[in-house]
Motif scaffolding. Sequence first.
Motif, PDB file in Angstrom:
ATOM      1  N   ILE A  54       8.939  -4.605   2.947  1.00 22.77           N
ATOM      2  CA  ILE A  54       8.213  -3.670   4.095  1.00 22.77           C
ATOM      3  C   ILE A  54       9.086  -2.348   4.280  1.00 22.77           C
ATOM      4  N   LYS A 102       4.922  -2.645   2.262  1.00 17.23           N
ATOM      5  CA  LYS A 102       3.363  -2.897   3.448  1.00 17.23           C
ATOM      6  C   LYS A 102       4.031  -1.990   4.384  1.00 17.23           C
ATOM      7  N   ASP A 160       5.056  -0.042   7.938  1.00 21.08           N
ATOM      8  CA  ASP A 160       4.885  -0.395   9.397  1.00 21.08           C
ATOM      9  C   ASP A 160       5.603   0.892  10.022  1.00 21.08           C
ATOM     10  N   ALA A 219       2.710  -8.512   8.660  1.00 19.40           N
ATOM     11  CA  ALA A 219       2.412  -7.771   7.543  1.00 19.40           C
ATOM     12  C   ALA A 219       1.853  -8.739   6.561  1.00 19.40           C
ATOM     13  N   SER A 244      -2.175  -9.057   8.395  1.00 20.56           N
ATOM     14  CA  SER A 244      -2.505  -7.976   8.848  1.00 20.56           C
ATOM     15  C   SER A 244      -4.107  -7.532   7.888  1.00 20.56           C
ATOM     16  N   ARG A 256      -5.428  -4.700   3.872  1.00 21.92           N
ATOM     17  CA  ARG A 256      -4.478  -5.170   2.821  1.00 21.92           C
ATOM     18  C   ARG A 256      -2.988  -6.003   2.654  1.00 21.92           C
ATOM     19  N   PRO A 257      -3.038  -7.068   3.629  1.00 22.42           N
ATOM     20  CA  PRO A 257      -1.842  -7.597   4.072  1.00 22.42           C
ATOM     21  C   PRO A 257      -1.010  -8.066   2.990  1.00 22.42           C
ATOM     22  N   LEU A 258      -0.013  -8.491   2.770  1.00 17.88           N
ATOM     23  CA  LEU A 258       0.967  -8.766   1.607  1.00 17.88           C
ATOM     24  C   LEU A 258      -0.045 -10.264   1.342  1.00 17.88           C
TER      25      LEU A 258
END
Length: 352
Positions: free
Chosen positions: A83, A143, A145, A166, A169, A172-174
């Motif tokens: 991240i 991800k 930020d 993350a 989201s 495209r979330p983890l």
Amino acid sequence: MRPSRAGGLLAPPVNSPYLLIFIVFFLSITTQCQAWRPWAHQDHPNDTLSLGDSKKFEGSSEFVHLRYHMGPVLTANITVHPIWYGAWAPSQKRIIRAFIRSLSPEGAAPRPPSVAGWWRTVALYTDQTGANVTRDVRLGAEKNDRLCSQGKRLNRLSVQHVIRSAVSSRTRPLPVNPLGGLYLLLTSDDVSVDDFCGQVCGFHYFTFPSIVGYTMPYAWVGNSARACPSVCAWPYAVPAGYGGPLAGAPPNGDLGVDGMISVIGHELAEMASNPFANAWYAGDPSFPTEIADLCEGIYGTGGGGSYTGQLTVDHHDGAAYNLNGVGGRRFLVQWVWHPALNYCFGPNALDQ
């Protein structure tokens, strides 16, 4: 992983007195490389002292009692999810991605000593069934930020809020992977985290369901280039007033990120062997010492105290390192505690 510091990695005290006897072994080197000793200009009468067949001199102690506390280790294939918090240059991301990919390289393996060879010591740790920590470590989805959703000053709870964002989201979330996912929060050099530079360079713990919704191992590592390179990018940067020679240049040309690599390795090794604070550690459970804590500041044979141990220094660019990675990358990564030999161990040992 120490709960009060949550597995924090401290840089070694460069100005501390000798803590261990230094041993010199003959090293055959190419014309491109040489071994580095920080006090080459000083005489060391103990350098020729022989310990016979004993190799237990890198961080070894009869008082170290690393024990297994019946908790899980990461036996399933590991996927590391970076991240990127704050502003990161593409070149910086490439260095860290290459290190993670080097843990289980695909295709042709880098020449030894390799990052994958270093991870093999971590993989010696087992759970109560005898299953080993996996040797399969992969780079997973990432991800960004960039706008620092939790601000530029984080504490340990806001770190978990970043991870929650993350994995939840809208875009495209983890993926959520409690069994083999490691969530690696990396903060840019303009972001501060509680205790950063003063007590820790990185830490690991596990997420709280009340915040993230799941219990998953995670780690944070910060870029110290702006705030405290002499603390967290040692030995490439040293405190003011240090009179000895420097180790050499960062092998990938980025002081902060090259300094982060060993901290990342430290935290990944401890997450794999003690992901939920109930597996492998020494000492009191309220302040445990883990497999990488036992070897902080030791990067090669003879290391201990203020001495890194033997490093390789490339004559062409002055880069100091101890491991080879994918794509010709070079890295400096601390050793970890060997569970059978009971001393700090790495694949670049001169006594192998």
